[in-house]
Write a protein that holds these residues in place. Structure first.
Motif, PDB file in Angstrom:
ATOM      1  N   HIS A   2       8.523 -12.405 170.511  1.00 41.29           N
ATOM      2  CA  HIS A   2       7.923 -12.690 169.205  1.00 41.29           C
ATOM      3  C   HIS A   2       7.168 -11.453 168.735  1.00 41.29           C
ATOM      4  O   HIS A   2       6.842 -10.570 169.514  1.00 41.29           O
ATOM      5  CB  HIS A   2       6.925 -13.856 169.311  1.00 41.29           C
ATOM      6  N   ASP A   6       2.418 -13.241 166.444  1.00 41.86           N
ATOM      7  CA  ASP A   6       2.987 -14.548 166.750  1.00 41.86           C
ATOM      8  C   ASP A   6       2.688 -14.939 168.197  1.00 41.86           C
ATOM      9  O   ASP A   6       2.332 -16.076 168.492  1.00 41.86           O
ATOM     10  CB  ASP A   6       4.499 -14.540 166.523  1.00 41.86           C
ATOM     11  N   PHE A  10       0.666 -18.248 169.585  1.00 40.24           N
ATOM     12  CA  PHE A  10       1.231 -19.232 170.506  1.00 40.24           C
ATOM     13  C   PHE A  10       0.433 -19.310 171.804  1.00 40.24           C
ATOM     14  O   PHE A  10       0.317 -20.387 172.395  1.00 40.24           O
ATOM     15  CB  PHE A  10       2.712 -18.930 170.767  1.00 40.24           C
ATOM     16  N   ASP A  11      -0.132 -18.191 172.232  1.00 41.09           N
ATOM     17  CA  ASP A  11      -1.023 -18.250 173.396  1.00 41.09           C
ATOM     18  C   ASP A  11      -2.210 -19.167 173.117  1.00 41.09           C
ATOM     19  O   ASP A  11      -2.629 -19.942 173.980  1.00 41.09           O
ATOM     20  CB  ASP A  11      -1.539 -16.846 173.741  1.00 41.09           C
ATOM     21  N   ALA A  14      -0.971 -23.058 172.786  1.00 40.90           N
ATOM     22  CA  ALA A  14      -0.035 -23.544 173.805  1.00 40.90           C
ATOM     23  C   ALA A  14      -0.368 -24.945 174.299  1.00 40.90           C
ATOM     24  O   ALA A  14       0.513 -25.789 174.467  1.00 40.90           O
ATOM     25  CB  ALA A  14       0.014 -22.560 174.976  1.00 40.90           C
ATOM     26  N   TYR A  17       0.757 -27.359 171.616  1.00 39.52           N
ATOM     27  CA  TYR A  17       2.032 -27.092 170.953  1.00 39.52           C
ATOM     28  C   TYR A  17       2.994 -28.274 170.981  1.00 39.52           C
ATOM     29  O   TYR A  17       3.572 -28.634 169.951  1.00 39.52           O
ATOM     30  CB  TYR A  17       2.706 -25.862 171.577  1.00 39.52           C
ATOM     31  N   GLY A  49       9.361 -20.969 174.683  1.00 47.26           N
ATOM     32  CA  GLY A  49       7.996 -21.486 174.713  1.00 47.26           C
ATOM     33  C   GLY A  49       7.743 -22.433 175.864  1.00 47.26           C
ATOM     34  O   GLY A  49       7.923 -22.094 177.031  1.00 47.26           O
ATOM     35  N   ASP A  73      10.348 -16.379 177.484  1.00 51.99           N
ATOM     36  CA  ASP A  73       9.459 -16.287 176.329  1.00 51.99           C
ATOM     37  C   ASP A  73       8.444 -15.176 176.597  1.00 51.99           C
ATOM     38  O   ASP A  73       8.249 -14.756 177.740  1.00 51.99           O
ATOM     39  CB  ASP A  73       8.748 -17.624 176.086  1.00 51.99           C
ATOM     40  N   SER A  75       5.161 -15.458 175.592  1.00 54.47           N
ATOM     41  CA  SER A  75       3.816 -16.023 175.679  1.00 54.47           C
ATOM     42  C   SER A  75       3.538 -16.587 177.071  1.00 54.47           C
ATOM     43  O   SER A  75       4.173 -17.551 177.506  1.00 54.47           O
ATOM     44  CB  SER A  75       3.643 -17.142 174.641  1.00 54.47           C
ATOM     45  N   MET A  78       2.366 -20.335 176.886  1.00 58.39           N
ATOM     46  CA  MET A  78       3.456 -21.288 176.630  1.00 58.39           C
ATOM     47  C   MET A  78       4.282 -21.482 177.896  1.00 58.39           C
ATOM     48  O   MET A  78       4.656 -22.609 178.256  1.00 58.39           O
ATOM     49  CB  MET A  78       4.330 -20.780 175.487  1.00 58.39           C
ATOM     50  N   ALA A 112      13.099 -20.818 166.819  1.00 61.73           N
ATOM     51  CA  ALA A 112      12.373 -19.641 167.291  1.00 61.73           C
ATOM     52  C   ALA A 112      12.938 -18.318 166.808  1.00 61.73           C
ATOM     53  O   ALA A 112      12.212 -17.328 166.786  1.00 61.73           O
ATOM     54  CB  ALA A 112      12.332 -19.639 168.821  1.00 61.73           C
ATOM     55  N   HIS A 115      11.064 -16.041 164.425  1.00 56.25           N
ATOM     56  CA  HIS A 115       9.843 -15.361 164.884  1.00 56.25           C
ATOM     57  C   HIS A 115      10.112 -13.985 165.500  1.00 56.25           C
ATOM     58  O   HIS A 115       9.192 -13.193 165.630  1.00 56.25           O
ATOM     59  CB  HIS A 115       9.128 -16.201 165.949  1.00 56.25           C
TER      60      HIS A 115
END
Length: 200
Positions: A2, A6, A10-11, A14, A17, A49, A73, A75, A78, A112, A115
């Motif tokens: 990402h 982004d 997402f961190d 998470a 989410y 994720g 991913d 993150s 995630m 996704a 992103h």
């Protein structure tokens, strides 16, 4: 991977989410997987994720048995939630996947791809790790629909660097990655599949 902003977002979200994300209908993913010309036994959940796509296809459908899945991913947070749910996961860049060539029968990208900062590199990598006869299944949102325009505005408001495309544009991008593309369905959410030719 990402975009940097982004990933940071997402961190942060998470933990919430899976409660905030739209429900995943596995039928669309299975319809894409059914386009493969080989048994689908190993699936890469790209930019996956918390593993929503991996979990959605965890139950067998018809004569297809549930495949092994791996989430990749950028993150860490995630991926930690994916691991907590028992989904194998590894941190990696979508443009340089930590997966060997011709290692999987399918790649799924659920909500996704928009992103990713280098979408062409991500699709080229998806094609690289795919075995001949395998498929890349993309589930995305059409920015030309009313709901799509609202989603684009919402993501911009959050600060995402998202790049949305319609189904035909994603089909063309899969073609550029050397895959044979098909648009399976259209609407606010749509599915596009790219198949790796047996001769590749």
């Amino acid at each position: 991977m990402h975009g940097p902003g982004d990933v940071a977002f997402f961190d942060r979200v998470a933990r919430l989410y899976d409660r905030l994300a739209p429900a995943t209908n596995p039928e669309f993913l299975w319809a894409g997987l059914a386009r493969a010309d080989r048994p689908v036994e190993r699936v890469l959940d790209l930019a996956g994720g918390t593993g929503r796509a991996a979990r959605a296809i965890a139950a067998p459908v018809g004569r297809m048995r549930a495949p092994e899945t791996l989430v990749v991913d950028a993150s860490r947070a995630m991926l930690a939630h994916a691991a907590e749910r028992g989904t194998p996961a590894v941190r990696g860049d979508a443009g340089r996947l930590p997966v060997r060539t011709a290692a999987v029968d399918a790649v799924v990208v659920l909500d996704a791809l928009h992103h990713l900062p280098d979408q062409g590199a991500a699709l080229a990598e998806a094609a690289r790790v795919l075995r001949p006869g395998g498929v890349v299944v993309v589930r995305e949102f059409d920015p030309r629909t009313l709901r799509g325009r609202a989603l684009v505005a919402a993501e911009r408001a959050v600060g995402f660097g998202s790049t949305f495309r319609g189904p035909d544009a994603w089909a063309a991008a899969l073609g550029d990655a050397g895959l044979a593309p098909t648009v399976l369905d259209r609407g606010f959410a749509f599915t596009v599949v790219g198949k790796k030719r047996e001769s590749q």
